[in-house]
Design a protein around this motif. Structure first.
Motif, mmCIF file in Angstrom:
data_model
loop_
_atom_site.group_PDB
_atom_site.id
_atom_site.type_symbol
_atom_site.label_atom_id
_atom_site.label_comp_id
_atom_site.label_asym_id
_atom_site.label_seq_id
_atom_site.Cartn_x
_atom_site.Cartn_y
_atom_site.Cartn_z
ATOM 1 N N LEU A 92 3.402 69.534 59.208
ATOM 2 C CA LEU A 92 3.195 69.273 57.779
ATOM 3 C C LEU A 92 2.081 68.252 57.563
ATOM 4 O O LEU A 92 1.258 68.396 56.649
ATOM 5 N N ILE A 93 2.046 67.229 58.413
ATOM 6 C CA ILE A 93 0.980 66.223 58.327
ATOM 7 C C ILE A 93 -0.375 66.876 58.587
ATOM 8 O O ILE A 93 -1.357 66.593 57.900
ATOM 9 N N GLY A 94 -0.424 67.759 59.570
ATOM 10 C CA GLY A 94 -1.667 68.467 59.852
ATOM 11 C C GLY A 94 -2.127 69.312 58.679
ATOM 12 O O GLY A 94 -3.322 69.366 58.364
ATOM 13 N N LEU A 95 -1.172 69.970 58.014
ATOM 14 C CA LEU A 95 -1.496 70.773 56.833
ATOM 15 C C LEU A 95 -2.139 69.914 55.749
ATOM 16 O O LEU A 95 -3.174 70.291 55.174
ATOM 17 N N LEU A 96 -1.553 68.753 55.495
ATOM 18 C CA LEU A 96 -2.101 67.869 54.467
ATOM 19 C C LEU A 96 -3.458 67.320 54.872
ATOM 20 O O LEU A 96 -4.405 67.334 54.085
ATOM 21 N N GLY A 160 14.515 65.563 51.486
ATOM 22 C CA GLY A 160 13.716 64.376 51.777
ATOM 23 C C GLY A 160 12.301 64.713 52.198
ATOM 24 O O GLY A 160 11.336 64.045 51.785
ATOM 25 N N LEU A 161 12.144 65.743 53.010
ATOM 26 C CA LEU A 161 10.806 66.142 53.434
ATOM 27 C C LEU A 161 9.988 66.688 52.261
ATOM 28 O O LEU A 161 8.776 66.450 52.176
ATOM 29 N N GLU A 162 10.654 67.421 51.375
ATOM 30 C CA GLU A 162 9.946 67.908 50.188
ATOM 31 C C GLU A 162 9.426 66.730 49.362
ATOM 32 O O GLU A 162 8.271 66.733 48.921
ATOM 33 N N GLY A 163 10.269 65.735 49.159
ATOM 34 C CA GLY A 163 9.835 64.558 48.411
ATOM 35 C C GLY A 163 8.732 63.803 49.124
ATOM 36 O O GLY A 163 7.765 63.337 48.493
ATOM 37 N N ALA A 164 8.845 63.689 50.435
ATOM 38 C CA ALA A 164 7.821 62.977 51.209
ATOM 39 C C ALA A 164 6.479 63.691 51.152
ATOM 40 O O ALA A 164 5.422 63.050 51.124
ATOM 41 N N MET A 165 6.515 65.038 51.123
ATOM 42 C CA MET A 165 5.269 65.794 50.980
ATOM 43 C C MET A 165 4.591 65.478 49.650
ATOM 44 O O MET A 165 3.371 65.274 49.585
ATOM 45 N N ILE A 166 5.379 65.424 48.594
ATOM 46 C CA ILE A 166 4.826 65.147 47.267
ATOM 47 C C ILE A 166 4.233 63.739 47.219
ATOM 48 O O ILE A 166 3.121 63.525 46.725
ATOM 49 N N ARG A 172 -2.359 60.318 49.018
ATOM 50 C CA ARG A 172 -3.384 60.679 49.997
ATOM 51 C C ARG A 172 -3.198 59.875 51.289
ATOM 52 O O ARG A 172 -4.139 59.332 51.859
ATOM 53 N N ASP A 173 -1.981 59.829 51.728
ATOM 54 C CA ASP A 173 -1.606 59.069 52.920
ATOM 55 C C ASP A 173 -0.314 59.676 53.454
ATOM 56 O O ASP A 173 0.592 59.978 52.673
ATOM 57 N N VAL A 174 -0.207 59.842 54.768
ATOM 58 C CA VAL A 174 0.958 60.508 55.355
ATOM 59 C C VAL A 174 2.082 59.543 55.711
ATOM 60 O O VAL A 174 3.038 59.919 56.375
ATOM 61 N N GLU A 175 1.985 58.304 55.248
ATOM 62 C CA GLU A 175 3.010 57.314 55.590
ATOM 63 C C GLU A 175 4.400 57.777 55.162
ATOM 64 O O GLU A 175 5.379 57.582 55.889
ATOM 65 N N ALA A 176 4.514 58.373 53.981
ATOM 66 C CA ALA A 176 5.829 58.811 53.501
ATOM 67 C C ALA A 176 6.430 59.849 54.440
ATOM 68 O O ALA A 176 7.635 59.815 54.740
ATOM 69 N N LEU A 177 5.623 60.769 54.942
ATOM 70 C CA LEU A 177 6.118 61.780 55.877
ATOM 71 C C LEU A 177 6.492 61.150 57.216
ATOM 72 O O LEU A 177 7.518 61.491 57.817
#
Length: 200
Positions: A92-96, A160-166, A172-177
């Motif tokens: 998911l991080i790679g996708l973003l 939780g992952l859905e929220g972290a993606m949003i 514009r940072d993957v810290e939440a994920l």
């Protein structure tokens, strides 16, 4: 053997999915879908006579299939539930990152935009989320969790992952994920309650 018509239909669905990820459902027009897909003009209503909702429904179903495939491919050699989760989050991080935070989860996008306006699309989104929660539940049951506990954990992790993606996309940072992967990974790696009691 896949027919020419099936290939055209698949291209339209794939384009709809990509455009929803980048522009949202409301921001995706059917002419843009046809142009993006390279499909012949007039093919959209031939394959999807019910219009945009039908195409959006198929796009949501494709997104659900893609995530289920990712989960199934990752389960095999994951040493623990936490490792499995972290591998999924890495994808998911790679996708973003690869999309410069332009692509998000199309299921959550459609649910947020259209859930209150289209029962057809709301139902498709609900089925997509369930198609992710169900296999995670089964996986956790296989690791020794009672089914009610496994269901609760699976629902919490997917939500939780859905929220972290949003949040990651907005910031514009993957810290939440990464934070979600750490917290949920540690949670999933705790021994099931029954096993913990037996070992105490």
């Amino acid at each position: 053997m896949i027919t020419k018509g099936e290939r055209t239909s698949a291209r339209l669905v794939e384009s709809m999915l990509e455009l929803i990820q980048a522009r949202g459902y409301s921001g995706t027009g059917l002419n843009t879908v046809v142009e993006h897909s390279g499909a012949p003009k007039g093919s959209l209503y031939f394959h999807f006579p019910e219009g945009k909702e039908a195409l959006g429904e198929r796009a949501v179903e494709l997104a659900a299939d893609q995530f289920r495939t990712l989960f199934a491919e990752t389960v095999g050699d994951a040493a623990s539930p936490g490792e499995l989760l972290r591998r999924v989050v890495d994808v998911l991080i790679g996708l973003l990152a690869d999309s410069d935070f332009q692509l998000g989860c199309p299921v959550s996008v459609v649910a947020l935009e259209m859930g209150a306006h289209s029962e057809r699309l709301r139902t498709a989104c609900a089925a997509a989320f369930e198609s992710w929660i169900g296999p995670v539940t089964d996986y956790l049951v296989g690791r020794g969790h009672p089914r009610p506990t496994a269901r609760t954990l699976a629902t919490t992790v997917v939500s939780g992952l859905e929220g972290a993606m949003i949040v990651s996309r907005a910031q514009r940072d993957v810290e939440a994920l990464r934070s979600a992967a750490q917290v949920f990974g540690d949670l999933l790696d705790q021994p099931p309650a029954g096993i913990a009691k037996e070992n105490s």
